[in-house]
Design an enzyme around this catalytic site. Structure first.
Site, mmCIF file in Angstrom:
data_model
loop_
_atom_site.group_PDB
_atom_site.id
_atom_site.type_symbol
_atom_site.label_atom_id
_atom_site.label_comp_id
_atom_site.label_asym_id
_atom_site.label_seq_id
_atom_site.Cartn_x
_atom_site.Cartn_y
_atom_site.Cartn_z
ATOM 1 C CE LYS A 53 17.783 4.451 -41.143
ATOM 2 N NZ LYS A 53 17.870 4.994 -39.793
ATOM 3 C CD GLN A 97 19.911 4.130 -36.855
ATOM 4 O OE1 GLN A 97 19.927 4.532 -38.019
ATOM 5 N NE2 GLN A 97 18.798 3.675 -36.294
ATOM 6 C CG ASP A 120 16.000 10.504 -38.598
ATOM 7 O OD1 ASP A 120 15.396 9.757 -39.388
ATOM 8 O OD2 ASP A 120 16.931 10.127 -37.856
#
Ligand code: NDP
Length: 284
Positions: A53, A97, A120
């Site tokens: 990322k 994460q 997200d």
């Protein structure tokens, strides 16, 4: 006739060019899109995902900040970091994460992220907006699948889509997005009886199970579009999806490979969401 491959790697490169152009125009307006990634503990897979990322951010000119914590971090410390990032004007996207260590409350952590920075697309506000068809930050993997279908001109209206898998990050939101585009959606899961009787009806079959070679030709209608979200390792330790690619390719009309299918699109959509959040921030 053999299926046409939907190449996620190529599409990803094409989309990233568009995203980079949007980054450039934001920069001309004095805004550098910024993404903060929180990594807790030492999980190897998570570290690889986070590194990928960050690499994507660098390539596209997006500012990225990695915040790491020991696996022993407390809920309160994590929450106060998120509150600080919510207030930070240089940060437009916040990503924690997952999975988090067991002692942490994942739901409370996600709830703490500002919905406007929830790149997200997991915050209940964004999930709710998506369900009722309002503009929202949408989860990256399902969004990537939608872009792949659109790019190949695969129409959704009136099509029967069968999704195997109902997780909150893939199956459920993807079904909702497809429904919003007028598909008829059937969700299957581990309690579904006679799975093949459902999957065989699919015009578009989506596998998001997490089991190597789970979908064989016995589960697929001739000419179906087959989207493989799974990321698994086979007995030889090689990366593979949920679909027995080589056999299913013989009967499908379109198919996504693994690797090189849905996977590359996920990070691209994260970049897309970060830029979208930055654009929204200056419009507010
Ligand atoms: P989950 O483990 O959260 O969900 C798996 C789903 O599959 C569940 O709904 C489960 O049913 C269902 N399932 C399991 N066994 C069966 C079975 N025998 N028959 C029918 N359904 C079954 O996984 P995720 O949704 O998080 O991920 C799915 C796959 O996609 C994984 O391989 C993951 O690595 C991959 N993935 C890939 C991404 C990408 O970027 N390409 C991003 C995210 C995930 P039940 O709900 O009843 O338990």
């Amino acid at each position: 006739m053999e299926a046409q491959t939907i190449n996620g790697k190529e599409l990803s490169i094409k989309k990233r060019v568009e995203i980079q152009e949007n980054v450039q125009s934001l920069k001309k307006e004095g805004v550098v899109p910024g993404l903060a990634v929180i990594l807790v503990g030492n999980n190897d897979a998570s570290r690889t995902y986070v590194a990928n990322k960050q690499k994507a951010c660098k390539e596209l000119g997006i500012y990225s900040e990695l915040i790491t914590f020991d696996a022993t971090v407390t809920q309160d410390v994590l929450l106060s970091k998120i509150h600080a990032l919510n207030e930070n004007k240089d940060i437009h996207g916040i990503l924690v994460q997952l999975p988090l260590p067991k002692h942490l409350d994942e739901d409370e952590i996600i709830d703490a992220i500002s919905p406007m920075k929830d790149v997200d697309g997991f915050h209940p506000i964004n999930v709710g907006k998506m369900v009722i068809g309002q503009d929202a930050l949408m989860p990256c993997t399902p969004s990537g699948v939608m872009v792949m279908l659109e790019d190949h001109g695969i129409s959704l209206s009136g099509k029967h889509v069968v999704i195997v898998g109902r997780s909150n990050i893939v199956g459920k939101p993807l079904g909702q997005m497809l429904l919003n585009q007028d598909a008829t959606v059937t969700y299957c899961h581990s309690k579904t009886h006679d799975l093949a009787s459902f999957t065989k009806q699919a015009d578009i079959l989506i596998a998001a199970v997490g089991k190597a070679n789970f979908i064989t030709p016995d589960y697929v209608k001739n000419g179906a579009v087959v989207i493989d979200v799974g990321i698994n390792r086979n007995e030889e330790g090689k990366l593979c999806g949920d679909v027995a690619y080589h056999q299913v390719k013989e009967i499908a009309s379109y198919i996504t490979p693994v690797p090189g299918g849905v996977g590359p699109m996920t990070i691209t959509m994260l970049m897309y969401n970060t830029v979208k959040a930055a654009r929204k921030a200056i419009e507010r």
